[in-house]
Design a protein around this motif. Sequence first.
Motif, PDB file in Angstrom:
ATOM      1  N   ARG A  82      39.512   4.308 -25.300  1.00 56.04           N
ATOM      2  CA  ARG A  82      40.605   3.334 -25.273  1.00 56.04           C
ATOM      3  C   ARG A  82      40.936   2.927 -23.835  1.00 56.04           C
ATOM      4  O   ARG A  82      41.020   1.738 -23.515  1.00 56.04           O
ATOM      5  CB  ARG A  82      41.837   3.906 -25.973  1.00 56.04           C
ATOM      6  CG  ARG A  82      41.614   4.173 -27.453  1.00 56.04           C
ATOM      7  CD  ARG A  82      42.904   4.560 -28.155  1.00 56.04           C
ATOM      8  NE  ARG A  82      42.685   4.823 -29.570  1.00 56.04           N
ATOM      9  CZ  ARG A  82      42.629   3.894 -30.519  1.00 56.04           C
ATOM     10  NH1 ARG A  82      42.792   2.619 -30.196  1.00 56.04           N
ATOM     11  NH2 ARG A  82      42.433   4.224 -31.781  1.00 56.04           N
ATOM     12  N   GLU A 133      46.536   1.691 -35.339  1.00 58.01           N
ATOM     13  CA  GLU A 133      46.107   1.020 -34.111  1.00 58.01           C
ATOM     14  C   GLU A 133      47.289   0.378 -33.398  1.00 58.01           C
ATOM     15  O   GLU A 133      47.221   0.093 -32.201  1.00 58.01           O
ATOM     16  CB  GLU A 133      45.045  -0.032 -34.419  1.00 58.01           C
ATOM     17  CG  GLU A 133      43.687   0.531 -34.786  1.00 58.01           C
ATOM     18  CD  GLU A 133      43.077   1.338 -33.650  1.00 58.01           C
ATOM     19  OE1 GLU A 133      43.012   0.831 -32.514  1.00 58.01           O
ATOM     20  OE2 GLU A 133      42.669   2.487 -33.907  1.00 58.01           O
ATOM     21  N   ASN A 159      46.751  -2.007 -29.889  1.00 54.37           N
ATOM     22  CA  ASN A 159      45.432  -2.547 -30.203  1.00 54.37           C
ATOM     23  C   ASN A 159      45.446  -3.287 -31.537  1.00 54.37           C
ATOM     24  O   ASN A 159      44.401  -3.453 -32.172  1.00 54.37           O
ATOM     25  CB  ASN A 159      44.414  -1.396 -30.254  1.00 54.37           C
ATOM     26  CG  ASN A 159      42.989  -1.868 -30.087  1.00 54.37           C
ATOM     27  OD1 ASN A 159      42.722  -2.831 -29.386  1.00 54.37           O
ATOM     28  ND2 ASN A 159      42.063  -1.182 -30.741  1.00 54.37           N
ATOM     29  N   THR A 217      38.940  -5.149 -37.632  1.00 55.29           N
ATOM     30  CA  THR A 217      39.718  -4.921 -38.850  1.00 55.29           C
ATOM     31  C   THR A 217      40.567  -6.149 -39.132  1.00 55.29           C
ATOM     32  O   THR A 217      41.329  -6.588 -38.263  1.00 55.29           O
ATOM     33  CB  THR A 217      40.647  -3.695 -38.728  1.00 55.29           C
ATOM     34  OG1 THR A 217      39.906  -2.572 -38.258  1.00 55.29           O
ATOM     35  CG2 THR A 217      41.270  -3.354 -40.076  1.00 55.29           C
ATOM     36  N   ASP A 276      43.067  -5.932 -35.761  1.00 54.44           N
ATOM     37  CA  ASP A 276      42.947  -4.902 -34.729  1.00 54.44           C
ATOM     38  C   ASP A 276      41.499  -4.778 -34.280  1.00 54.44           C
ATOM     39  O   ASP A 276      40.591  -5.412 -34.831  1.00 54.44           O
ATOM     40  CB  ASP A 276      43.526  -3.558 -35.194  1.00 54.44           C
ATOM     41  CG  ASP A 276      42.678  -2.823 -36.228  1.00 54.44           C
ATOM     42  OD1 ASP A 276      41.444  -2.782 -36.086  1.00 54.44           O
ATOM     43  OD2 ASP A 276      43.253  -2.259 -37.183  1.00 54.44           O
ATOM     44  N   ALA A 330      39.886  -1.615 -33.850  1.00 48.75           N
ATOM     45  CA  ALA A 330      39.548  -0.202 -34.015  1.00 48.75           C
ATOM     46  C   ALA A 330      38.034  -0.016 -34.008  1.00 48.75           C
ATOM     47  O   ALA A 330      37.269  -0.937 -34.327  1.00 48.75           O
ATOM     48  CB  ALA A 330      40.131   0.323 -35.326  1.00 48.75           C
ATOM     49  N   HIS A 361      35.035   1.478 -35.809  1.00 45.85           N
ATOM     50  CA  HIS A 361      34.625   1.998 -37.114  1.00 45.85           C
ATOM     51  C   HIS A 361      33.166   2.442 -37.107  1.00 45.85           C
ATOM     52  O   HIS A 361      32.602   2.697 -38.166  1.00 45.85           O
ATOM     53  CB  HIS A 361      34.815   0.920 -38.185  1.00 45.85           C
ATOM     54  CG  HIS A 361      36.205   0.383 -38.278  1.00 45.85           C
ATOM     55  ND1 HIS A 361      37.296   1.180 -38.577  1.00 45.85           N
ATOM     56  CD2 HIS A 361      36.697  -0.872 -38.099  1.00 45.85           C
ATOM     57  CE1 HIS A 361      38.394   0.439 -38.599  1.00 45.85           C
ATOM     58  NE2 HIS A 361      38.062  -0.805 -38.305  1.00 45.85           N
TER      59      HIS A 361
END
Length: 331
Positions: A33, A140, A145, A190, A207, A209, A211
Amino acid sequence: MACRVLPFAVVTALILALAGCSNYERPRRPAWRGQAENACIAQQLIRVSAYVQPAREIDGPSICGLTRPFKVSALLDGAVRFNMVSTLDCPMIATLNAWLTEVVQPAAQSRFGQPVVQVNSMGAYSCRSMNNQYGGRISEHAFGNAVDIGGFVLADGREILIVRDWTRGDDQVRAFLQDVHAGACGQFTTVLGPGSNIFHYNHIHLDLAMHGNTSTGPRRICRPQLRPSATPEPPRDNLPNPPDIDEDVDVAHAGSPGNEPVALHAGPGPAPTGRIPDSFFAAAARGPTAVRAYAPVVPPEPVRGSLREDGAFVPEGNPADWDLTSSIPRR
């Protein structure tokens, strides 16, 4: 003896408890991050302005927070404002700008003939679990984010609300929301809109994220699965639509009964009707008509002379040859 042992046991237990506390380490945010934030800033994917201002690091509670957060009041250098100041990280701001430029604004121009000037946010940074559910996984939103989009405002002031217009808007509004949702699936990892679950009936969650990865790039979650609707053709300045003509059909034969040739007419007066006269084809078969020859035109020889002091031109030679008045009988 027991009195001597008891204080010793209490002191020992206290020391062990303090030692355990010293070994406790607070959970840390995943390293990727902070790396993503720093890389985004190093690549100058966003620009600090009156609308995007850096803020102090948010560290906690728990693993919530951002290394380099920004307070955002508008996107696209102020062209599209937020209804509220939102705290976001650099990658999210850059991706929102790309989504607005490549998806939202073209869809708005196509559907309404005007741009979007405001995005209605329902939440950005918030240290909470997914869907605000107790005991759920960290959201998130807890890292700046993610953002929840509740609607849009057009340049003429018209407001488009997802909770109302996703299913009850007119054809153009519903098509617009379908376009921006489907387009977001190519920008964010997402995308959750109405129909994905009961928690997203009134907004679109976006977002970045992680995955995991696939053979074609990062794995994306896009629900519900929507396809961009057909884009309407732009207006043709109130002119009638051209006739439907197959590309492999000659214009001179299009629309003619039995594929008979018709005469094309572009001049004044009534257009000719029926077949092209056979005399036209007969004349063409005879070849070009002979062109009559004319004697070449010989240009006259230039007149020689001089200028007098008063500026008049005086030709050379006998005045009788050039003075027209000399041939007029005198009275």
